[in-house]
Motif scaffolding. Structure first.
Motif, short mmCIF file in Angstrom:
data_model
loop_
_atom_site.label_atom_id
_atom_site.label_comp_id
_atom_site.label_asym_id
_atom_site.label_seq_id
_atom_site.Cartn_x
_atom_site.Cartn_y
_atom_site.Cartn_z
N LEU A 1 -5.08 -17.07 -1.66
CA LEU A 1 -5.54 -15.69 -1.89
C LEU A 1 -4.49 -14.67 -1.50
N SER A 2 -3.59 -15.03 -0.61
CA SER A 2 -2.55 -14.07 -0.21
C SER A 2 -1.58 -13.76 -1.34
N GLN A 3 -1.45 -14.66 -2.30
CA GLN A 3 -0.45 -14.45 -3.35
C GLN A 3 -0.74 -13.25 -4.25
N PRO A 4 -1.94 -13.16 -4.86
CA PRO A 4 -2.20 -11.97 -5.68
C PRO A 4 -2.22 -10.68 -4.86
N ILE A 5 -2.56 -10.80 -3.58
CA ILE A 5 -2.58 -9.60 -2.73
C ILE A 5 -1.15 -9.11 -2.50
N THR A 6 -0.25 -10.01 -2.16
CA THR A 6 1.15 -9.63 -1.97
C THR A 6 1.73 -9.07 -3.26
N ASP A 7 1.42 -9.70 -4.36
CA ASP A 7 1.94 -9.25 -5.66
C ASP A 7 1.49 -7.82 -5.96
N CYS A 8 0.24 -7.50 -5.69
CA CYS A 8 -0.26 -6.17 -6.07
C CYS A 8 0.26 -5.10 -5.12
N VAL A 9 0.44 -5.44 -3.83
CA VAL A 9 0.98 -4.46 -2.89
C VAL A 9 2.39 -4.04 -3.28
N GLU A 10 3.16 -4.96 -3.81
CA GLU A 10 4.56 -4.68 -4.15
C GLU A 10 4.72 -3.89 -5.45
N ARG A 11 3.65 -3.69 -6.17
CA ARG A 11 3.72 -2.93 -7.43
C ARG A 11 3.67 -1.42 -7.16
N LYS A 12 4.04 -0.67 -8.18
CA LYS A 12 3.93 0.79 -8.15
C LYS A 12 3.05 1.21 -9.33
N ASP A 13 1.74 1.11 -9.10
CA ASP A 13 0.78 1.40 -10.16
C ASP A 13 0.35 2.86 -10.19
N THR A 14 0.45 3.54 -9.04
CA THR A 14 -0.04 4.91 -8.93
C THR A 14 0.99 5.79 -8.23
N ARG A 15 0.65 7.05 -8.06
CA ARG A 15 1.56 8.02 -7.46
C ARG A 15 1.39 8.15 -5.95
N TRP A 16 0.45 7.42 -5.35
CA TRP A 16 0.19 7.58 -3.92
C TRP A 16 1.38 7.11 -3.10
N PRO A 17 1.71 7.79 -2.01
CA PRO A 17 2.94 7.50 -1.27
C PRO A 17 3.01 6.11 -0.64
N VAL A 18 1.92 5.66 0.01
CA VAL A 18 1.91 4.34 0.64
C VAL A 18 1.13 3.35 -0.20
N PHE A 19 -0.08 3.74 -0.57
CA PHE A 19 -1.01 2.82 -1.24
C PHE A 19 -0.89 2.96 -2.76
N SER A 20 0.24 2.53 -3.27
CA SER A 20 0.56 2.78 -4.68
C SER A 20 0.39 1.57 -5.57
N GLY A 21 0.15 0.40 -5.00
CA GLY A 21 -0.06 -0.79 -5.81
C GLY A 21 -1.53 -1.05 -6.05
N CYS A 22 -1.83 -2.21 -6.61
CA CYS A 22 -3.22 -2.69 -6.73
C CYS A 22 -4.10 -1.77 -7.57
N VAL A 23 -3.54 -1.07 -8.53
CA VAL A 23 -4.26 -0.26 -9.53
C VAL A 23 -4.79 1.05 -8.98
N ASP A 24 -5.41 1.04 -7.78
CA ASP A 24 -6.01 2.26 -7.24
C ASP A 24 -5.86 2.30 -5.73
N TRP A 25 -6.10 3.48 -5.16
CA TRP A 25 -5.84 3.71 -3.73
C TRP A 25 -6.62 2.75 -2.84
N HIS A 26 -7.94 2.65 -3.06
CA HIS A 26 -8.75 1.84 -2.15
C HIS A 26 -8.41 0.35 -2.24
N SER A 27 -8.04 -0.13 -3.43
CA SER A 27 -7.67 -1.55 -3.54
C SER A 27 -6.36 -1.82 -2.81
N ALA A 28 -5.44 -0.87 -2.87
CA ALA A 28 -4.19 -1.01 -2.11
C ALA A 28 -4.48 -0.99 -0.61
N VAL A 29 -5.43 -0.16 -0.19
CA VAL A 29 -5.78 -0.10 1.23
C VAL A 29 -6.35 -1.43 1.69
#
Length: 317
Positions: free
Chosen positions: A13-41
């Motif tokens: 389960l850590s693999q898709p989580i790491t993959d999404c954190v490393e993406r730049k899906d949104t404009r948020w400064p820290v929580f920019s991966g994982c499609v949306d802010w709360h999923s990145a959090v």
């Protein structure tokens, strides 16, 4: 049963989580991966939680890269200015438990940001008390039980006794009525079609915050009335619904802690292992599943991990 697979489950389960954190899906400064802010959090929560439990700081490397001091300061500005109000309560609740997981790795970079989110989350229910009882039946983002649970955890960690006591009073007053109205622990309860099963989430929150009240209430029900068949390809009705196997496990774990009944421990393990066997509903399809569902599984796993900040010990009631 779960212990045999715990490490493999966490690694997978850590693999898709790491993959999404490393993406730049949104404009948020820290929580920019994982499609949306709360999923990145909640991805940050999951990796920080795993790093602390597995004593492997390499797991938080992508988090450290994202959470620079300047980026965290920008996130703080967004929380305080109201730009992120749409993440209150759900995203802010995840931010609080993510901050605790970060602190568990001896890193307090999110402490001030979490303080700001906690203040706004508390105001939500002080300004609109009726939202507390109304939103306990919600099966998605506005569910008050999830918000109160993590606000209480955070208040306790910050030694804010008055807020923790206030939250205990809120939940002790409203939750038993909500459990009755929802038909929890009976054949009348409805599982919902989003990512939360309201009865199981409510007993998870109540049992964690005021276990004696929860124990008394659960004692009037039969274990079998709480346990549902696991969801699968024929019964999952939408992308959000696909997260419910993992979130049901949260409630099963709390019910086992409260009662000691083996049926709940078996349901907890079965829910996790059953959904793990469906990688199409947590590893595949980034936009529908892979950006968020694995985090729910890691949270569920953490509830039975003595090294986790969300570990649930046997109730004294």
């Amino acid at each position: 049963m779960l212990e045999v697979y715990r490490d493999r489950f966490a690694a997978d389960l850590s693999q898709p989580i790491t993959d999404c954190v490393e993406r730049k899906d949104t404009r948020w400064p820290v929580f920019s991966g994982c499609v949306d802010w709360h999923s990145a959090v909640h991805a940050h929560f999951a990796l920080a939680s795993l790093a602390a439990s597995m004593h492997d700081t390499s797991l938080i490397r992508p988090l450290v890269l994202a959470a620079t001091p300047d980026a965290v300061a920008e996130e703080m500005s967004l929380v305080e200015s109201g730009v992120l109000d749409h993440e209150n309560p759900y995203g802010f609740a995840w931010l609080l438990v993510a901050s605790l997981a970060w602190t568990d790795t001896a890193d307090r970079r999110f402490a001030e940001l979490a303080d700001a989110a906690a203040a706004q989350l508390a105001l939500r229910y002080r300004d609109e008390p009726l939202a507390l009882s109304r939103d306990l039946s919600n099966d998605n983002y506005d569910n008050a039980a999830w918000a109160i649970l993590n606000l209480h955890r955070y208040a306790s960690s910050r030694n804010d006794g008055p807020l923790a006591t206030e939250l205990e009073g809120w939940l002790a007053t409203t939750a038993p009525t909500a459990l009755s109205e929802l038909g929890c622990g009976t054949a009348e309860s409805k599982p919902g079609t989003e990512f939360f099963e309201p009865c199981l989430l409510l007993v998870h929150a109540l049992g964690t915050i005021v276990p004696c009240i929860a124990s008394e209430w659960v004692a009037t029900t039969e274990p079998g009335a709480w346990i549902r068949p696991d969801l699968g390809p024929d019964t999952i009705v939408g992308s959000h619904h696909a997260g419910q196997n993992f979130s049901r496990a949260w409630g099963y774990r709390t019910l086992h802690v409260l009662t000691g009944a083996p049926e709940f421990d078996e349901a907890y393990a079965r829910s996790l292992l059953a959904h793990w066997s469906l990688p199409g509903y947590w590893r595949s399809d980034y936009l529908r599943h892979a950006h968020w569902i694995a985090q729910f599984g890691i949270y569920a796993l953490a509830l039975s991990d003595p090294d986790s900040i969300v570990y649930e010990e046997t109730s004294s009631c």
